[in-house]
Design an enzyme around this catalytic site. Structure first.
Site, PDB file in Angstrom:
ATOM      1  N   HIS A  32      -6.137   4.144  -1.126  1.00  0.00           N
ATOM      2  CA  HIS A  32      -5.906   3.358   0.078  1.00  0.00           C
ATOM      3  C   HIS A  32      -5.811   4.277   1.302  1.00  0.00           C
ATOM      4  CE1 HIS A  32      -3.510   0.712  -2.953  1.00  0.00           C
ATOM      5  NE2 HIS A  32      -4.807   0.503  -3.069  1.00  0.00           N
ATOM      6  N   TYR A  61       7.747   6.999   0.259  1.00  0.00           N
ATOM      7  CA  TYR A  61       6.946   7.437   1.407  1.00  0.00           C
ATOM      8  C   TYR A  61       7.502   6.858   2.708  1.00  0.00           C
ATOM      9  CZ  TYR A  61       4.506   2.990   0.391  1.00  0.00           C
ATOM     10  OH  TYR A  61       4.194   1.674   0.115  1.00  0.00           O
TER      11      TYR A  61
END
Length: 465
Positions: free
Chosen positions: A71, A134
């Site tokens: 992605h 993240y």
């Protein structure tokens, strides 16, 4: 695999520009371990960009072999592992020469990686109970542009530790396209306000990929009327729009319009730029000074004489609050359309002998020179702040410029007579005061590697082009 406790804080570059691997110290004892996962001051000192995270996400994976990606998203992310271990694979899906470049690495809790906008991110868990974390510097949006690549792409040829046919993969990830069918993600754009003005037209030649707006599209005087825009998709805003009717600004209506465009609108641009981490380039004027010194430096305190100068000084001060900004201060601007040089050329041709003020002294600044300087600043990225920009050469008066125009167009320069500003405007009401000395010190822009062009040669080129 045993967690590494011997790492020191350091960064390692990769074949993908902007993708940076970070080693993190993880001190521990019998009770467990501790790490500073994101420590802004230390990481900036190592050369990482200021991420500016707005969201912290954690993906927990029960089984080894869980595989996610590839992605590419329109924001930066800082990836780390809280528990367990992953095999990470990153593919550059940005438009440019490194499109398709691949980097892989195994990460445990002692490493992190900064993934820039447009780089495809994927991972495969190597241990059960792996927590993948993240930070991102923008919120997810359905309107954002995303780019995907198939995990099994033959061109990227990622050597997954656990074969993909044995891995846990979502149906959506299995359906992503091969590299040959991927549309590369474009970089963040540049937005230019005032695209139909003399500077806006000059900027089109040096910023061909920028988006240009006119007052009909985005009116600085009416920030509430601006159409919705995904501001995070822009890297820079160049404000080439302004209220510049110096004398009209002295009237009640003109004063309101000048403050609306040059201050209220600029304040909204500054707010947008700060909130979205955009570089704001704003064009200023010698009219912020009273013209009592021979040469104006960038750090000279503002001392405007009239309303126009007051609004420009106020706008400059507001732009100065934007973390990443360039105030480009100019003087005596000459571009497309009607201007002093064109007027003098017309008078010479028609046999008119003008009286021109000779006690206002400065340098010409051609719109092409301002555009060239703005493109330079955006490419080189020197320290934020104010930069004087004009053409180079000995300071001249407006009467000197008029004589040069007459000579360059084949007419007798002696036909131009000099007069004082006071005499020229005597008996005329509503005239704004002018600074008598407008010469700008060019040392700071020169120190960035920009060499201003000589005004005499630029004037000849302008008249003969």
């Amino acid at each position: 695999m045993t967690l590494r406790h011997d790492r020191t804080l350091q960064t390692t570059t990769t074949p993908i520009p902007g993708l940076v691997l970070v080693d993190l110290p993880v001190p521990g004892d019998g009770r467990g371990w501790f790490k500073e996962n994101w420590q802004r001051e230390k990481l900036l000192a190592l050369g990482l960009p200021d991420l500016g995270p707005v969201q912290n996400n954690i993906s927990f994976n029960d089984a080894a072999g869980t595989t996610r990606g590839i992605h590419a998203e329109p924001w930066d992310k800082y990836v780390s592992v809280a528990t367990g271990r992953i095999f990470g694979a990153w593919v550059d899906l940005r438009h440019g020469p490194t499109f398709g470049a691949v980097f892989t690495a195994e990460l445990d809790a002692s490493q992190a990686i900064l993934v820039p906008r447009g780089v495809g991110n994927s991972y495969q868990t190597l241990e059960p109970g792996t927590a993948y974390a993240y930070l991102v510097n923008d919120h997810w949006s359905p309107d954002a542009a995303y780019t995907f690549l198939n995990l099994a792409d033959e061109t990227a040829a990622i050597d997954w530790p656990i074969p993909l046919e044995e891995a846990e993969i979502s149906a959506k990830d299995l359906a992503h396209p091969r590299l040959a069918d991927v549309v590369p993600m474009r970089g963040r754009r540049t937005l230019v306000l005032g695209g139909d003005g003399q500077l806006g037209r000059a900027l089109r030649a040096v910023l061909p990929d920028a988006e240009f707006t006119t007052r009909a599209d985005l009116d600085l005087a009416r920030p509430g009327s601006w159409p919705p825009r995904r501001w995070r998709d822009y890297a820079a805003i160049v404000n080439a729009a302004a209220y510049t009717a110096v004398d009209a600004a002295e009237t009640p209506e003109g004063r309101r319009d000048a403050w609306a465009v040059n201050v209220t609108g600029v304040a909204e641009l500054a707010r947008v730029a700060t909130a979205n981490r955009i570089t704001l380039v704003h064009v200023s004027s010698d009219y912020v000074f009273d013209g009592t010194v021979d040469e104006h430096r960038e750090d000279e305190p503002a001392s405007p004489l009239g309303v126009y100068g007051q609004t420009k000084a106020a706008g400059d001060a507001i732009v100065g609050t934007v973390p990443d900004h360039y105030v480009v201060r100019t003087s005596w601007v000459i571009g497309d359309g009607g201007n002093f040089v064109r007027t003098m050329a017309s008078l010479a041709e028609r046999g008119v002998d003008p009286a021109v003020v000779d006690d206002q002294v400065g340098r010409l600044t051609f719109a092409t020179e301002i555009a060239r300087a703005i493109a330079h600043l955006l490419a080189v990225r020197p320290a934020p702040g104010t930069y004087n920009v004009s053409n180079d050469g000995d300071p001249v008066s407006w009467a000197d410029v008029a004589r040069q125009v007459f000579a360059a167009t084949g007419h007798d320069p002696a036909r131009v007579t000099g007069t004082t500003t006071a005499a020229y405007f005597a008996g005329r009401a509503g005239i704004a005061p002018r600074p008598l000395r407008s010469t700008l010190d060019l040392a700071r822009i020169r120190a960035t590697g920009f060499e201003p062009q000589q005004q005499d040669a630029a004037l000849v080129r302008y008249l003969t082009s």
